[in-house]
Design an enzyme around this catalytic site. Structure first.
Site, PDB file in Angstrom:
ATOM      1  N   HIS A 176       0.818  -1.224   0.000  1.00  0.00           N
ATOM      2  CA  HIS A 176       0.000   0.000   0.000  1.00  0.00           C
ATOM      3  C   HIS A 176       0.849   1.271   0.000  1.00  0.00           C
ATOM      4  CE1 HIS A 176      -3.642  -2.286   0.400  1.00  0.00           C
ATOM      5  NE2 HIS A 176      -3.245  -2.824   1.536  1.00  0.00           N
ATOM      6  N   ASP A 210      -2.293 -10.668  -2.425  1.00  0.00           N
ATOM      7  CA  ASP A 210      -2.925 -10.208  -1.187  1.00  0.00           C
ATOM      8  C   ASP A 210      -4.411  -9.923  -1.476  1.00  0.00           C
ATOM      9  OD1 ASP A 210      -2.006  -8.793   1.665  1.00  0.00           O
ATOM     10  OD2 ASP A 210      -3.752  -7.818   0.766  1.00  0.00           O
ATOM     11  N   HIS A 212      -6.116  -7.449  -0.633  1.00  0.00           N
ATOM     12  CA  HIS A 212      -6.331  -6.026  -0.942  1.00  0.00           C
ATOM     13  C   HIS A 212      -5.518  -5.594  -2.156  1.00  0.00           C
ATOM     14  CE1 HIS A 212      -6.878  -6.544   3.485  1.00  0.00           C
ATOM     15  NE2 HIS A 212      -7.951  -5.784   3.269  1.00  0.00           N
TER      16      HIS A 212
HETATM   17  C1  OKP Z   1      -3.108  -4.301   4.521  1.00  0.00           C
HETATM   18  B1  OKP Z   1      -2.720  -5.459   3.620  1.00  0.00           B
HETATM   19  C2  OKP Z   1     -10.249  -1.493   9.897  1.00  0.00           C
HETATM   20  C3  OKP Z   1      -9.830  -2.070   8.578  1.00  0.00           C
HETATM   21  C4  OKP Z   1      -8.596  -1.399   8.075  1.00  0.00           C
HETATM   22  C5  OKP Z   1      -6.724  -1.790   6.684  1.00  0.00           C
HETATM   23  C6  OKP Z   1      -6.345  -2.801   5.671  1.00  0.00           C
HETATM   24  C7  OKP Z   1      -4.891  -2.860   5.436  1.00  0.00           C
HETATM   25  C8  OKP Z   1      -4.569  -4.107   4.678  1.00  0.00           C
HETATM   26  N1  OKP Z   1     -10.022  -2.387  10.979  1.00  0.00           N
HETATM   27  N2  OKP Z   1      -7.920  -2.274   7.256  1.00  0.00           N
HETATM   28  O1  OKP Z   1      -3.108  -5.323   2.287  1.00  0.00           O
HETATM   29  O2  OKP Z   1      -3.112  -6.744   4.088  1.00  0.00           O
HETATM   30 ZN    ZN Z   2      -4.228  -7.349   2.541  1.00  0.00          ZN
END
Ligand code: OKP
Ligand code: ZN
Length: 357
Positions: A176, A210, A212
């Site tokens: 990210h 991943d 996300h």
């Molecule tokens: C990081 B990686 C609130 C949800 C926030 C942030 C996600 C970060 C993901 N508890 N989540 O891509 O695994």
């Molecule tokens: Zn993730």
């Protein structure tokens, strides 16, 4: 044809420095909850990978330089991280009763006109973070740089021809983190640093599995025709990071179709996932990638408490097996995965599938 690495051990790059970076809380729509990106995640992965008969643990010395990071990141971002860690240490000393101090952004410049003043103020954090999930403590810079160094040294082992497969146990994760911002537990983009190191081998690809979308990696290589970025992730209309990861995003002018987003519906399972994987691998094969950086997140698994996909364990070995068919060197960079112990089991499955193909 079997790969030449069969007779040697797969190096697993690890640094215990990550334990120094341990934010306690995060905010989930106003609720204060424990920080999900915890040290145990990587310790579980380390234990499971070390237990495999074909791996060796490597504790690399510091070989990455800040100058090399400037190929991927703004000097202002590195400066921000260093300054914030010093600032956190100072605050920690002044408030010994406060527990661990982690600085968070609290003013965001929503419009360009707001940024110039804020950037030069003592409260500039919001200029370098797109969300609240990358707080900075006194040891964060040290941990972040050590994590990036793992990606760098893992890639370097491949570059030198010492191995065809390397695993970097990066924590904090990186996908990210963009050119000049942190966010989503990420500070420097480890996968981007690995990819940049591999360029002497020719053009290559980053495959991000991943859950996300790796908005930071996409941004960094947006105009770069020598690096294909392919990502399989949850539909950004419904899932973090919400503003990127759409199929329409195909790369900048200089690199059109060198960015491939394969968003999947919330709740996707094995069959749908493996179908997307085949599309991703076909694109990597088509561009004749000479190397692969695998952004390996395990938050796609059925037991992850923060996500919606339902992948079973067997899929991770299958992902490894299908990647092995590319017959190119692979650097695995650890990203997310919040079912803590699953990080170990699934990392071992993935690496076994890749190595024992
Ligand atoms: C990081 B990686 C609130 C949800 C926030 C942030 C996600 C970060 C993901 N508890 N989540 O891509 O695994
Ligand atoms: Zn993730």
């Amino acid at each position: 044809m079997k790969l030449a690495h069969k007779n040697s051990l797969v190096p697993v790059f690890y640094a215990d420095t990550h334990n120094l970076h341990q934010p306690l809380y995060e905010y989930d729509r106003g609720l204060q909850i424990p920080y999900q990106e915890i040290p145990r995640r990587i310790e579980a992965a380390k234990a499971a990978l070390c237990a495999l008969p074909f791996t060796k643990l490597i504790n690399p010395s510091r070989r990455l330089t800040e100058a090399f990071c400037l190929n991927l990141h703004a000097a202002a971002l590195i400066d921000y991280l260093k300054r914030s860690s010093i600032q956190a240490a100072k605050l920690q000393q002044e408030h010994p009763d406060q527990g661990e101090v982690y600085l968070t952004p609290w003013i965001y410049p929503l419009k360009p006109a707001m940024a110039s003043g804020l950037r030069n103020s003592p409260e500039a954090m919001g200029c370098f973070a797109f969300d609240l999930y990358a707080p900075v403590g006194e040891h964060s810079w040290e941990a972040v740089f050590a994590s990036a160094n793992l990606a760098f040294t893992a890639a370097d082992a491949v570059l030198r021809g010492e191995t065809q497969i390397a695993y970097a146990l990066c924590r904090p994760p990186g996908h990210h983190a963009g050119y000049d911002y942190t966010g989503g537990y990420c500070y420097l983009n480890n996968a981007a640093i690995a990819a940049e190191s591999l360029l002497p081998l020719g053009a290559g690809a980053i495959l991000d599995i991943d859950y996300h979308h790796g908005n930071g990696t996409q941004e960094i290589f947006w105009e770069r025709a020598d690096v294909l970025y392919v990502s399989i992730h949850a539909d950004p209309r419904a899932e973090y990071p919400f503003y990127s990861g759409f199929a329409e995003e195909r790369g900048g002018k200089a690199a059109f179709d060198k960015n491939l987003n394969l968003p999947l519906p919330m709740g996707s399972g094995d069959t749908v996932y493996l179908h997307a994987l085949d599309k991703a691998l076909a694109a990597i094969q088509n561009m004749e990638a000479q190397w692969l950086v695998l952004s390996a997140g395990y938050d796609t698994c059925h037991e992850d408490p923060t996500t919606t996909f339902t992948l079973t364990d067997a899929v991770y070995a299958e992902i490894g097996k299908r990647i092995a068919k590319l017959q190119i060197p692979v650097v695995i960079v650890h990203e997310g995965g919040y079912a803590v112990e699953a990080n170990g089991r699934l990392a071992a499955q993935l690496l076994s599938g890749l190595f024992l193909n």
